[in-house]
Design a protein around this motif. Structure first.
Motif, PDB file in Angstrom:
ATOM      1  N   PRO A   1       0.802  -1.226   0.000  1.00  0.00           N
ATOM      2  CA  PRO A   1       0.000   0.000   0.000  1.00  0.00           C
ATOM      3  C   PRO A   1       0.830   1.269   0.000  1.00  0.00           C
ATOM      4  O   PRO A   1       0.272   2.366   0.124  1.00  0.00           O
TER       5      PRO A   1
ATOM      6  N   THR B   1      -7.959  -5.894  -1.748  1.00  0.00           N
ATOM      7  CA  THR B   1      -7.505  -6.013  -3.141  1.00  0.00           C
ATOM      8  C   THR B   1      -6.382  -7.035  -3.279  1.00  0.00           C
ATOM      9  O   THR B   1      -6.212  -7.630  -4.346  1.00  0.00           O
TER      10      THR B   1
ATOM     11  N   ASP C   1       3.331   1.897   2.224  1.00  0.00           N
ATOM     12  CA  ASP C   1       3.808   2.170   3.575  1.00  0.00           C
ATOM     13  C   ASP C   1       4.850   1.120   3.923  1.00  0.00           C
ATOM     14  O   ASP C   1       4.579  -0.078   3.807  1.00  0.00           O
TER      15      ASP C   1
ATOM     16  N   ALA D   1      -6.690   5.454  10.986  1.00  0.00           N
ATOM     17  CA  ALA D   1      -6.470   5.716   9.562  1.00  0.00           C
ATOM     18  C   ALA D   1      -5.640   4.610   8.920  1.00  0.00           C
ATOM     19  O   ALA D   1      -5.931   4.161   7.806  1.00  0.00           O
ATOM     20  N   PHE D   2      -4.590   4.168   9.619  1.00  0.00           N
ATOM     21  CA  PHE D   2      -3.746   3.101   9.086  1.00  0.00           C
ATOM     22  C   PHE D   2      -4.547   1.816   8.928  1.00  0.00           C
ATOM     23  O   PHE D   2      -4.451   1.121   7.901  1.00  0.00           O
ATOM     24  N   GLN D   3      -5.324   1.476   9.929  1.00  0.00           N
ATOM     25  CA  GLN D   3      -6.102   0.234   9.888  1.00  0.00           C
ATOM     26  C   GLN D   3      -7.109   0.256   8.739  1.00  0.00           C
ATOM     27  O   GLN D   3      -7.286  -0.756   8.040  1.00  0.00           O
ATOM     28  N   LYS D   4      -7.752   1.390   8.519  1.00  0.00           N
ATOM     29  CA  LYS D   4      -8.703   1.511   7.415  1.00  0.00           C
ATOM     30  C   LYS D   4      -7.993   1.315   6.075  1.00  0.00           C
ATOM     31  O   LYS D   4      -8.460   0.553   5.212  1.00  0.00           O
ATOM     32  N   THR D   5      -6.852   1.986   5.903  1.00  0.00           N
ATOM     33  CA  THR D   5      -6.099   1.873   4.650  1.00  0.00           C
ATOM     34  C   THR D   5      -5.615   0.447   4.422  1.00  0.00           C
ATOM     35  O   THR D   5      -5.682  -0.078   3.305  1.00  0.00           O
ATOM     36  N   PHE D   6      -5.139  -0.194   5.489  1.00  0.00           N
ATOM     37  CA  PHE D   6      -4.627  -1.546   5.323  1.00  0.00           C
ATOM     38  C   PHE D   6      -5.744  -2.525   4.966  1.00  0.00           C
ATOM     39  O   PHE D   6      -5.556  -3.399   4.104  1.00  0.00           O
TER      40      PHE D   6
ATOM     41  N   GLU E   1      -8.418  -1.904   3.342  1.00  0.00           N
ATOM     42  CA  GLU E   1      -8.752  -1.651   1.936  1.00  0.00           C
ATOM     43  C   GLU E   1      -7.712  -2.293   1.024  1.00  0.00           C
ATOM     44  O   GLU E   1      -8.061  -2.907   0.002  1.00  0.00           O
ATOM     45  N   TYR E   2      -6.446  -2.164   1.387  1.00  0.00           N
ATOM     46  CA  TYR E   2      -5.384  -2.810   0.609  1.00  0.00           C
ATOM     47  C   TYR E   2      -5.541  -4.324   0.638  1.00  0.00           C
ATOM     48  O   TYR E   2      -5.422  -4.994  -0.403  1.00  0.00           O
TER      49      TYR E   2
ATOM     50  N   ARG F   1      -4.135   8.038  14.253  1.00  0.00           N
ATOM     51  CA  ARG F   1      -3.180   7.439  13.315  1.00  0.00           C
ATOM     52  C   ARG F   1      -3.461   5.946  13.128  1.00  0.00           C
ATOM     53  O   ARG F   1      -3.410   5.437  12.003  1.00  0.00           O
TER      54      ARG F   1
END
Length: 271
Positions: A111, A161, A113, A150-155, A157-158, A147
């Protein structure tokens, strides 16, 4: 791996051609360990402990581009491990590595990061995706919570996929399971939602699968309480879980402040 990392190694076997042991037929042995951004001295001890194990896959978290981390990376490479470093690993941020030995490895886009690194490996006539993760630490402040959320949401989502039928996720996720004992007031609903979000994507907590009612912890603090922060999640198609548990030797010998999570999967012979 970059040449300067190899050349900067302090491990004595670099000039020797490593003898790469083949993975056990039909088995995948995994070790996940937070190495706590070690000093050179602790890195030497950590590397010796890792090399004494029989793991085919190492997921190492809480690294920075320090002399200690470079020693471990180059030492593993010298002993036949293929080490996958995430983009941005050298910029001063915390990062995660996945190292495999005797398994053909292909890097997979993450992602963006450096806390996240992903590879596909071939073993026992099947492809398995391995994702290493170092979640943001719970600093018990509003900023820390924001933080992490936000990180957990992004991960998640990644991961949606990146999901494959055979997928293994391991590392220091810096979250605990709902109903964790002892209760920990410092974790919030989004932390528990992250844990259950992994389950909703079809991933099972390997430790809890092996020990439905056991209480064990991977990080222990007199001030903040004993916490099971280090996890391994896998899809059912990855293989049959043979065993999974914590080895507290790295923690009790003070080379890091975390226990190692060890697991073995029987893969069978089907493609």
């Amino acid at each position: 791996m970059p040449d300067d990392v190899i050349q900067g190694a302090l491990f004595g076997s670099l000039d020797a051609e490593p003898a790469v042991p083949a993975p056990a037929p039909g088995e995948l042995r995994v070790c996940a360990l937070n190495i706590n951004n070690p000093s050179v001295q602790h890195a030497q001890q950590t590397l010796a402990w890792l090399l004494a194990g029989r793991s085919d896959v190492l997921v190492l978290t809480e690294l920075k581009a320090s002399d200690g981390a470079k020693l471990i990376i180059s030492g593993l490479a010298a002993e036949g491990f293929e080490v996958c470093l995430p983009p941005g690993w050298a910029d001063g941020s915390y990062f995660t590595v996945v190292a495999t030995r005797g398994l053909p490895q292909t890097s997979v886009d993450g992602p963006g990061d450096p806390r996240v690194v992903a590879v596909d490996v071939e073993h026992a006539s099947r492809q398995i995706r391995i994702i290493g993760l170092y979640g943001p630490t719970n600093g018990m402040t509003t900023d820390s919570s924001d933080r992490r959320r936000a990180f957990q949401k992004t991960f998640l989502e990644y991961l949606h996929t990146a999901l494959r039928p055979r997928l293994l996720l391991a590392g220091d996720l810096n979250v605990v399971e709902p109903g964790h004992q002892p209760p920990l007031a410092s974790f919030e609903e989004h932390d528990y939602a992250f844990y259950t979000g992994l389950q909703r994507l079809g991933l099972a907590d390997a430790f809890r699968q092996a020990h439905p009612a056991a209480r064990d912890h991977s990080w222990i603090s007199d001030r903040y309480g004993a916490q099971r922060l280090d996890h391994l999640f896998a899809t059912p198609a990855t293989g049959t879980l043979v065993n999974c548990g914590y080895d507290h030797t790295p923690r009790t010998s003070h080379i890091t402040d975390h226990a190692a999570l060890l697991a073995t999967f029987a893969l069978g012979t089907s493609a």
